[in-house]
Design an enzyme around this catalytic site. Structure first.
Site, PDB file in Angstrom:
ATOM      1  CG  HIS A 162      -1.937  -0.989   1.347  1.00  0.00           C
ATOM      2  ND1 HIS A 162      -2.090  -1.814   2.433  1.00  0.00           N
ATOM      3  CD2 HIS A 162      -2.928  -1.320   0.471  1.00  0.00           C
ATOM      4  CE1 HIS A 162      -3.131  -2.621   2.227  1.00  0.00           C
ATOM      5  NE2 HIS A 162      -3.640  -2.344   1.044  1.00  0.00           N
ATOM      6  CB  CYS A 218      -2.529  -1.802   8.958  1.00  0.00           C
ATOM      7  SG  CYS A 218      -1.223  -1.640   7.763  1.00  0.00           S
TER       8      CYS A 218
END
Length: 258
Positions: free
Chosen positions: A163, A248
């Site tokens: 990501h 996250c």
């Protein structure tokens, strides 16, 4: 006053089956992972954050990585649609949680895909990583959702990590930090600081000078401390085995309307 709420989600029994794409799979100690998750939540609460636990999604191995399920801007929650089909069932409990908090709820629709970990907000600039989990249609839908609210959406390439926020995050003054070998185009960011470890690129802004950072990045923590920041160190080694990082494991809601 800005709100300080953080969505978190307890790791499920299938955690060790979570997806890995850019690293070799390692065994995950589920018991230690739960201890680390609890300590992560406690670190948030110790620095003034109210944690809101989203209903578990025990059939979804990656559900602890709750940040990927939603993107927040002001009072709008944009429910993600992961490029990994196996993760799409994670959003239901998160949608319920943000609606309960009074957010306006929007969705990424097919053919768009978006993971929340691909979105880095710095003030009213929203960087969206275009990579394995987020496609061009997803980027366009982020623009459609947030630009009318005053945001500026900037798409950036992501090819070396899972990501965008696996590669870069930002300091309180807006300086983007990253580990050079993992960042596609550092020049896209107006202010960029290189850090010596991959996990040193991941910080959560706790308030003031305090930065949540992983125990696996001691050199980066030292560098940031030398620059006047106050690192708050947490051990998330079991989640790092699944390409997770400190960002996250929560969704920070700073701008909810009273």
């Amino acid at each position: 006053m800005p709100t300080k709420k953080a969505l978190i989600r307890r790791p499920g029994p299938r955690l060790a089956e979570g997806l890995v794409t850019h690293i070799e799979r390692e065994p995950v100690d589920a018991e230690l992972a739960l201890e680390q998750w609890e300590a992560y939540g406690e670190a948030l609460r110790a620095h003034g954050w109210e944690t809101v636990e989203v209903d578990p999604a025990d059939d979804c191995p990656d559900s602890v990585f709750v940040e990927d399920t939603v993107v927040m801007y002001k009072n709008v929650a944009l429910i993600a649609r992961s490029g990994a089909e196996s993760r799409r069932d994670e959003v239901a409990g998160v949608e319920e949680a943000v609606a309960h908090l009074g957010c306006s709820v929007n969705w990424i629709w097919e053919p768009g895909t978006l993971d929340g970990g691909d979105v880095l907000k710095i003030g009213d600039t929203i960087y969206v990583g275009r990579g394995g989990r987020t496609n061009a249609a997803g980027v366009q839908q982020v623009r459609a959702a947030f630009e009318p609210l005053g945001a500026r959406v900037v798409a950036v390439p992501v090819s070396k990590v899972l990501h965008l926020k696996s590669a870069v995050t930002a300091l309180p003054d807006g300086t983007v930090i990253g580990h050079i070998p993992k960042v596609d185009r550092p020049s896209l960011f107006p202010s960029f600081l290189a850090v010596p470890e991959e996990s040193g690129a991941h910080v959560v802004l706790l308030g003031g000078a305090k930065l949540l950072i992983a125990a696996s990045a001691p050199k980066s923590a030292e560098l940031l401390a030398d620059l006047g920041h106050d690192p708050v160190v947490v051990d998330i080694s079991e989640f790092e085995k699944l390409e997770g990082c400190v960002t996250c494991l929560s969704v920070r809601l700073r701008d909810l309307y009273a």
